[in-house]
Structure formats: structure tokens, C-alpha cells
Design an enzyme around this catalytic site. Structure first.
Site, short mmCIF file in Angstrom:
data_model
loop_
_atom_site.label_atom_id
_atom_site.label_comp_id
_atom_site.label_asym_id
_atom_site.label_seq_id
_atom_site.Cartn_x
_atom_site.Cartn_y
_atom_site.Cartn_z
N GLU A 201 -5.95 -4.51 -0.56
CA GLU A 201 -5.80 -5.96 -0.35
C GLU A 201 -4.48 -6.22 0.35
OE1 GLU A 201 -6.21 -8.46 -3.79
OE2 GLU A 201 -7.98 -7.38 -4.53
N GLU B 201 -6.23 -3.41 -9.39
CA GLU B 201 -4.86 -3.81 -9.74
C GLU B 201 -4.62 -3.81 -11.26
OE1 GLU B 201 -4.39 -7.43 -7.48
OE2 GLU B 201 -5.24 -8.70 -9.04
#
Length: 500
Positions: free
Chosen positions: A394, A186
Site C-alpha cells: 500500500e 498491517e
């Protein structure tokens, strides 16, 4: 545990004898689609000062701000064999984990820590032996503190060389068994949180009221983002030149992406929403797919946004075999007319010129069930960025309850949303629940967990216990449990409570 799973399956067959029109199963997904669950090194391993590991910037932030730590957390370093057994019980195809740079090469460069190296070899071997695909993240918020002290870490382009040397060790030592590598987790939220807001490692910023000793929110956010892209491109080039032909793996890049919608029907909010997508999505996807930043960012940020040379642009463009997406919820976007900044100096949010407000009642901790937000993200990537291969790395919701029916409903809906997106043409190839077990969380610490398995952090043995969601996911992955409608989930909650 297998006996429980069998009884749970029998229970479901009585509770849900019929199928509704939107019910589907694992067999509806394309051949080779990966289902898994994830953790990361600092959040799962523990053993923070054992066997040669040295502090990372995440250790330092936790201790300097007294916000809890991952010194022991789940103790995965010592309990990995037990955890792999749980993965087998859950029927996972793949396990996503990260490698701790400060465990493998404690000073960030130079000699390899042989005990750290052996741990990852043992973990990967255990996974492969049990038929579980390792899906490895190379960087997850945790570069060695030594490099931060020496030259500022990611704010310095010296980091690119050291990162490339680190991943070279990983490719050489583990690459015969690892087919999926994500260079950076991320990247957008790591950069914003760590260098604009100062709330996450390494905790740099210049915003008033923040507990930052160093940093410049006007410039470092973009410098770090630029260096992450160049480091990824360098790692990708190394892998493809030196390892890919022999090892046959793929290398990707991770982003945190929300479903963004205008807060009103006004033209200003619609324009602001596209601007927010450029800042959250295009900031990294633009260079990775097209070789440069979005024009919106270049116009707004000006000289504070680094510029790719022609050679760098060519190296970054096409350097990612897949895009990893972390997705949890949606947000609404409101235009900011005068671009206020807390500090009086520009930062990421004032540059973006938009308020981004998370949708849902977060006072109850768990996230709303809104799978159309993930569908919208996947559709936008398909339409705007040439439909690259995607892995959902995720997706999950925090909860405190052991009977986590809301998580079952959430997973059911979002997995269904992924299937719908695939049927609409998205090249999505895998889905990973966050997280496999309760962890030391980046924001929530130990206050609540995302895990399919709860962990008793008061128990020195860190006992793991399956939640309802672990049983549901296991049965779904075995093909025994088809998707449940909302009525069925409510019945499941009632019957599970009465049988406990």
C-alpha cells in the site's frame, strides 16, 4: 477509455519533450517487478448480507458506533468484471485484494459457503484470464463476529487453529492460480488500533474516553500480536508442507511502517527513535527474521509480553517468504521521560516511551511528497533484518479532487524512491497503489478517497470514473510515460485543466 489514454499520451509528448537526469521509466525496474493496485474485501465488495455472508467484527464496529458501513460500498461483488476491465485498461500487472473469512466460512469454522467460494473463484478466474496476477491477503481486519462472540477472537489462541483451517480452504481452492499470499495485513497497526486504542475493528481497549466495552490495553495488544505471529507461522508451515511443491507460491506477512526520525538532535530523541523502531518494526520483524522480540520490548514490557517456546520460535523464524509494507508518510519521534499513560496503566505508547508525530499538514488531507521516508524504511529493513524480499502493498494519498495532480506527483516520487532503493540493494519486488478505486476507508469512511478511479457512492450503479492519476499510471505502465519532474507536473495540471 483507450482513446483517452492515447490522447493523453500525445499530450504528454508535447508537454514534456525533454528528459531530465532523474527521469526514468518502467523498463528501469528489474524483470518480474510487479506493479499493481489494491482493495480489501469489506472496503470494496459490498453485498454484506448476500449469499450467505455473515457479519465480521468490522460490520459490528461500524453499526455499534454508527460510523458508516461497507454494506454496499463499491459493490465489487457484483461489478468485479467491470473492475477487471478497468484494471486491463490501466495495464496493471497485479491486483491485491483480500478474502472475506465471514463470506467464505461464515461462522469462522465448519462448512464452506459455496456461493462465497464461487465468487472468489470467479474473481480469480477473471483476473487470470485477463493476465492480471492475484495478490491475495487472507486477513484484513475482518474475522467473523461469531468467533469474537464465542471466545474473543485474536485474544484467544484458539484463533490459531481456526485461522489455519480457514487458510487451508483458501490454499486448496484457489492456490493453483494464486502465487502470492499475505496472511495478515498491517499486523502492527491492526493490533494497536483494535486492541490498544480501540478505534478500529474489533474496537477493544481500556483507555478512558474511548468507546470500548471490552478490552485491556496493557495486555491484549501484545497477546494479539503474539497470536498473529503464531497463526502466520502455522499457515506458512501448512502451505509449505501441503501445497508449495505443487502450487509454487509464496507466503508473506504485512506491516504498516512509517519513516521515523528524531524530532531534535538530542541523544534522548535519537535513542527514542530506535526504541520506536523496535516497537513498530522489530515487534514483528524480530520474531519473523530472528525468532524473538527485541530486547528493548522484553525489558520494558516484562511479563505482559508473551514468550515464545523454543519450538514456537523456530516455527516463526523464517516463516515469511516476503514482507509486505504499507507506507504513506513520515513521523518524528520525541522521547518521553516519565512515560505517562492516559489510564494510569501501561499501554503500547507508554511502553514505547516516545511521542510519534506525523509530519505534514494534514489539514489539507493529502499526504506530503517525501519519498526519502520510504527509502529510509527500505534501507533500515535491508540493514537490520537481512534484506528480505519486500512488496510495497500500500502506498498512496487521499484526495477529494478528480484532477488529482498531487497524487500523480506523490506516486511519481515514491515509485522513484522504490527504484532508488532497489539500486541501493533493497530486494523490493513490487509496488501496489492504494487504492485502485475509492473505497469505504478504515478511518475516513467516505469522506475522501485514495482511488485511481473515483466512485459515485450516491449513484445506485456506483459509477467509476478515471482520475488523472489513473491515466498517468496507465501510460507509465505501458512504458509511454517517463517520470515527470515537478515543473512538468505543474504544466500537466495547467494543460489538463484547460483541456477538460
Amino acid at each position: 477509455m483507450e482513446q483517452f489514454f492515447a490522447l493523453f499520451t500525445i499530450f504528454l509528448s508535447f508537454a514534456f519533450p525533454g528528459r531530465c537526469s532523474d527521469v526514468f521509466s518502467r523498463s528501469d525496474f528489474p524483470e518480474g517487478f510487479l506493479f499493481g493496485a489494491g482493495t480489501s474485501a469489506y472496503q470494496w465488495e459490498g453485498a454484506a448480507a448476500e449469499d450467505g455472508r455473515k457479519p465480521s467484527v468490522w460490520d459490528t464496529l461500524c453499526y455499534s458506533r454508527n460510523i458508516g458501513n461497507g454494506d454496499v460500498t463499491c459493490d465489487g461483488y457484483h461489478k468485479y468484471k467491470e473492475d477487471v476491465k478497468l484494471m486491463v485498461d490501466t495495464n496493471l500487472d497485479a491486483f491485491r485484494f483480500s478474502i472475506s473469512w465471514s463470506r467464505l466460512i461464515p461462522n469462522g469454522r465448519g462448512s464452506v459457503n459455496q456461493k462465497g467460494l464461487q465468487f472468489y473463484k470467479n474473481l480469480i478466474s477473471e483476473l487470470i484470464t485477463h493476465g492480471i496476477e492475484p495478490h491475495v491477503t487472507l486477513y484484513h481486519y475482518d474475522h467473523p463476529q461469531y468467533l469474537e462472540d464465542e471466545y474473543g477472537g485474536w485474544v484467544n489462541n484458539m484463533m490459531i487453529k481456526d485461522f489455519t483451517a480457514y487458510v487451508d480452504v483458501c490454499f486448496r481452492e484457489f492456490g493453483n492460480y494464486v502465487k502470492f499470499w499475505t496472511t495478515i495485513n498491517e499486523a502492527n497497526v491492526f493490533t494497536i488500533g483494535g486492541y490498544n486504542d480501540g478505534d478500529t475493528p474489533p474496537g477493544r481497549c481500556s483507555l478512558p474516553g474511548k468507546n470500548c466495552l471490552l478490552g485491556n490495553s496493557s495486555t491484549e495488544t501484545y497477546i494479539v500480536g503474539h497470536n498473529l505471529l503464531l497463526a502466520h507461522a502455522s499457515a506458512s508451515r501448512l502451505y509449505k508442507q501441503k501445497y508449495k511443491d505443487k502450487q509454487g507460491g509464496s507466503i508473506g506477512f504485512g506491516l504498516y511502517l512509517m519513516g521515523l526520525t528524531p524530532s531534535t538532535s538530542s541523544k534522548d530523541d535519537a535513542i527514542a527513535t530506535q526504541r520506536a523502531k523496535d516497537f513498530y518494526f522489530g515487534w514483528f520483524l524480530g520474531p519473523l527474521i530472528f525468532g524473538d522480540y527485541p530486547d528493548t520490548m522484553k525489558r520494558t514490557i516484562g511479563s505482559r509480553l508473551p514468550v515464545f517456546s523454543e519450538e514456537e520460535s523456530e516455527q516463526v523464524k523464517g516463516s515469511s517468504d516476503f514482507i509486505g509494507i504499507n507506507h504513506y508518510f513520515a513521523a518524528s519521534v520525541t522521547n518521553i521521560k516519565f512515560k505517562p499513560s492516559i489510564s494510569g496503566n501501561p499501554d503500547f505508547y507508554s511502553d514505547m516511551g516516545a511521542y510519534v508525530t506525523y509530519l505534514g499538514n494534514f489539514s489539507v488531507i493529502e499526504y506530503p511528497v517525501a519519498p526519502w521516508t520510504m527509502e529510509a524504511v527500505l534501507e533500515y529493513i535491508k540493514q537490520s533484518y537481512d534484506n528480505p524480499p519486500v512488496y510495497i502493498l500500500e502506498n498512496g494519498t487521499p484526495m477529494t479532487q478528480h484532477k488529482d495532480t498531487h497524487r500523480v506527483e506523490y506516486m511519481n516520487a515514491y515509485i522513484g524512491g522504490v527504484l532508488k532503493s532497489i539500486r541501493n540493494g533493497s530486494d523490493t519486488r513490487g509496488y501496489f497503489v492504494w487504492s485502485f478505486m475509492d473505497l469505504f476507508e478504515l478511518i475516513g469512511r467516505y469522506d475522501y478517497g485514495y482511488g485511481l478511479y473515483s466512485v459515485n457512492f450516491s449513484d445506485p450503479h456506483r459509477k467509476r470514473s478515471p482520475r488523472l492519476s489513473a491515466h498517468w499510471y496507465s501510460d507509465f505502465l505501458k512504458g509511454k510515460t517517463s517520470f515527470l519532474d515537478s515543473k512538468g507536473i505543474k504544466e500537466l495540471q495547467s494543460n489538463f485543466s484547460s483541456s477538460s
